[in-house]
Write a protein that holds these residues in place. Structure first.
Motif, PDB file in Angstrom:
ATOM      1  N   LEU A 146       0.740  -1.662   0.481  1.00  0.00           N
ATOM      2  CA  LEU A 146      -0.041   0.134   0.495  1.00  0.00           C
ATOM      3  C   LEU A 146       1.050   1.125   0.051  1.00  0.00           C
ATOM      4  O   LEU A 146       1.744   1.519   0.759  1.00  0.00           O
ATOM      5  N   ARG A 147       0.411   2.287  -1.077  1.00  0.00           N
ATOM      6  CA  ARG A 147       1.340   3.422  -0.750  1.00  0.00           C
ATOM      7  C   ARG A 147      -0.069   4.531  -1.251  1.00  0.00           C
ATOM      8  O   ARG A 147      -0.151   4.702  -1.826  1.00  0.00           O
ATOM      9  N   GLY A 148       0.287   5.466  -0.014  1.00  0.00           N
ATOM     10  CA  GLY A 148      -0.973   6.415  -0.175  1.00  0.00           C
ATOM     11  C   GLY A 148      -2.176   5.403  -0.346  1.00  0.00           C
ATOM     12  O   GLY A 148      -2.919   5.109   0.737  1.00  0.00           O
ATOM     13  N   ASN A 149      -2.956   6.128  -1.185  1.00  0.00           N
ATOM     14  CA  ASN A 149      -4.436   5.103  -1.441  1.00  0.00           C
ATOM     15  C   ASN A 149      -4.851   3.836  -2.487  1.00  0.00           C
ATOM     16  O   ASN A 149      -5.057   3.764  -2.691  1.00  0.00           O
ATOM     17  N   ASP A 150      -3.141   3.589  -2.759  1.00  0.00           N
ATOM     18  CA  ASP A 150      -2.938   2.754  -3.888  1.00  0.00           C
ATOM     19  C   ASP A 150      -2.081   1.800  -3.659  1.00  0.00           C
ATOM     20  O   ASP A 150      -2.104   1.598  -2.698  1.00  0.00           O
ATOM     21  N   VAL A 151      -2.504   0.806  -4.266  1.00  0.00           N
ATOM     22  CA  VAL A 151      -1.924  -1.125  -3.964  1.00  0.00           C
ATOM     23  C   VAL A 151      -0.561  -1.461  -5.199  1.00  0.00           C
ATOM     24  O   VAL A 151      -0.928  -0.906  -6.604  1.00  0.00           O
ATOM     25  N   TYR A 152       0.118  -2.034  -5.270  1.00  0.00           N
ATOM     26  CA  TYR A 152       0.910  -2.225  -6.326  1.00  0.00           C
ATOM     27  C   TYR A 152       1.648  -3.354  -5.844  1.00  0.00           C
ATOM     28  O   TYR A 152       1.803  -4.119  -4.527  1.00  0.00           O
ATOM     29  N   TRP A 153       1.622  -3.981  -6.553  1.00  0.00           N
ATOM     30  CA  TRP A 153       2.920  -4.860  -6.516  1.00  0.00           C
ATOM     31  C   TRP A 153       4.307  -5.507  -6.701  1.00  0.00           C
ATOM     32  O   TRP A 153       5.247  -4.562  -6.423  1.00  0.00           O
ATOM     33  N   SER A 154       5.006  -6.043  -4.655  1.00  0.00           N
ATOM     34  CA  SER A 154       6.463  -5.060  -4.409  1.00  0.00           C
ATOM     35  C   SER A 154       7.447  -6.157  -5.858  1.00  0.00           C
ATOM     36  O   SER A 154       8.188  -5.653  -5.808  1.00  0.00           O
ATOM     37  N   ASP A 155       7.126  -6.313  -6.550  1.00  0.00           N
ATOM     38  CA  ASP A 155       7.910  -6.962  -7.589  1.00  0.00           C
ATOM     39  C   ASP A 155       7.181  -7.944  -9.213  1.00  0.00           C
ATOM     40  O   ASP A 155       5.376  -7.555  -8.919  1.00  0.00           O
TER      41      ASP A 155
END
Length: 322
Positions: A146-155
């Motif tokens: 989680l970064r701020g209000n967004d989600v993303y895969w670590s790799d």
């Protein structure tokens, strides 16, 4: 005689006393009025884990008054984030209205993606496994962050590639040991796909157990580590690996009953200064094998015999003097 016309003195008024009773009455009635007013209102709004109240909360809300919530970072709305004060002075509805955001759904060609937590929402992992005959290129485990209000895969997601490369099976270095003989057989270059059919038997160590590398099947270069049960010590190589001939290499170790010897056992060390002679070493080993009770009897017998011998010598000396 004429009566006196002097006026009788009047009693003084007590306005202060009547005023004080009024004040007391007001103070007694005020709480009742406040309670009746507050009983027709709702208290502070409820708190939730996934959302927070918009604006500053109040202590009391009128019947029909509405309040609004907003989702915390990384959450999305799944129900209305509004509640209102009902006639029965409770808030409706009372439920979580937000849920965690999820990273993009993953797919792995010639393999499988596993979600240990059943979802790919943030703080959850994705595990990757390839089918038989394929090997994984990339990270086996990635995390939804989680970064701020967004989600993303670590790799980046990994890939499964077919095992079509060639690898060396056998020793890469050979030594001439004499008599036209090499230290081992020459190695072979085989396709990596060959390794998918290499299978070693389940490693079983009598009076021992596996401590690392436990799995259902053991393919090429699978490594296992052993330990012996209490009262046994390990003798041999540890760890061992599954070789290209479907056998464990080096040879499987064994568990020997007793305690591991602390003194050297190889023949050359018998020439070291202070090391006991072979016959002395054998004697020590025999004594170590004896029971403690037997050793005590032997020592007691020796002491009694020594005492008898000393008594006889003493009597002999006394007779000569006589």
């Amino acid at each position: 005689m004429m009566a006196s016309c002097a006026r009788r003195p009047c009693r003084p008024r007590l306005p202060e006393r009547r005023l004080s009773w009024r004040v007391v009455g007001i103070l007694l009635v005020a709480p009742v009025l406040l309670l009746s007013l507050n009983s027709d209102a709702c208290g502070e709004p409820p708190k939730f884990e996934t959302m927070k109240l918009k604006g500053k909360p109040k202590k009391y809300y009128e019947v029909g008054e509405k309040i609004y919530y907003e989702c915390l970072p990384g959450r999305i709305t799944v129900f209305p984030v509004m509640a209102y004060c009902e006639q029965n002075h409770s808030w409706f509805p009372l439920q979580e209205a937000c849920m965690k955001k999820e990273c993009d759904w993953l797919a792995l060609q010639h393999g499988e993606v596993v979600a240990p937590n059943k979802t790919f929402s943030f703080d959850h992992e994705a595990h990757f496994y390839c089918d038989e005959g394929y090997y994984l290129v990339g990270q086996q485990v990635i995390v939804c962050n989680l970064r701020g209000n967004d989600v993303y895969w670590s790799d980046n997601p990994p890939q499964c590639k077919r095992s079509d490369e060639f690898s060396l099976v056998g020793d890469s270095k050979l030594i001439c040991v004499g008599n036209n003989k090499w230290s081992s057989d020459p190695p072979q270059c085989k396709e990596f796909l060959y390794f998918s059919v290499v299978r070693c038997e389940h490693p079983v160590l009598v009076n021992g157990r596996l401590v690392s590398g436990v799995r259902e099947t053991y393919s090429y270069q699978a490594v296992v580590l052993f330990e012996c049960l209490p009262g046994f010590y390990l003798n041999g190589s540890n760890p061992v690996f599954c070789g290209g001939r479907n056998t464990w290499e080096p040879e499987m170790p064994t568990c020997i009953k007793g305690f591991k010897p602390t003194h050297p056992t190889k023949p050359p060390v018998s020439k070291y200064p202070g090391y006991p002679e072979p016959n002395e070493s054998a004697l020590f080993e025999e004594l170590e094998e004896l029971d403690a009770g037997i050793i005590a009897v032997i020592i007691l017998t020796l002491l009694v015999g020594l005492g008898v011998l000393c008594t006889c010598l003493y009597r002999c000396l006394q007779r000569k003097k006589g």
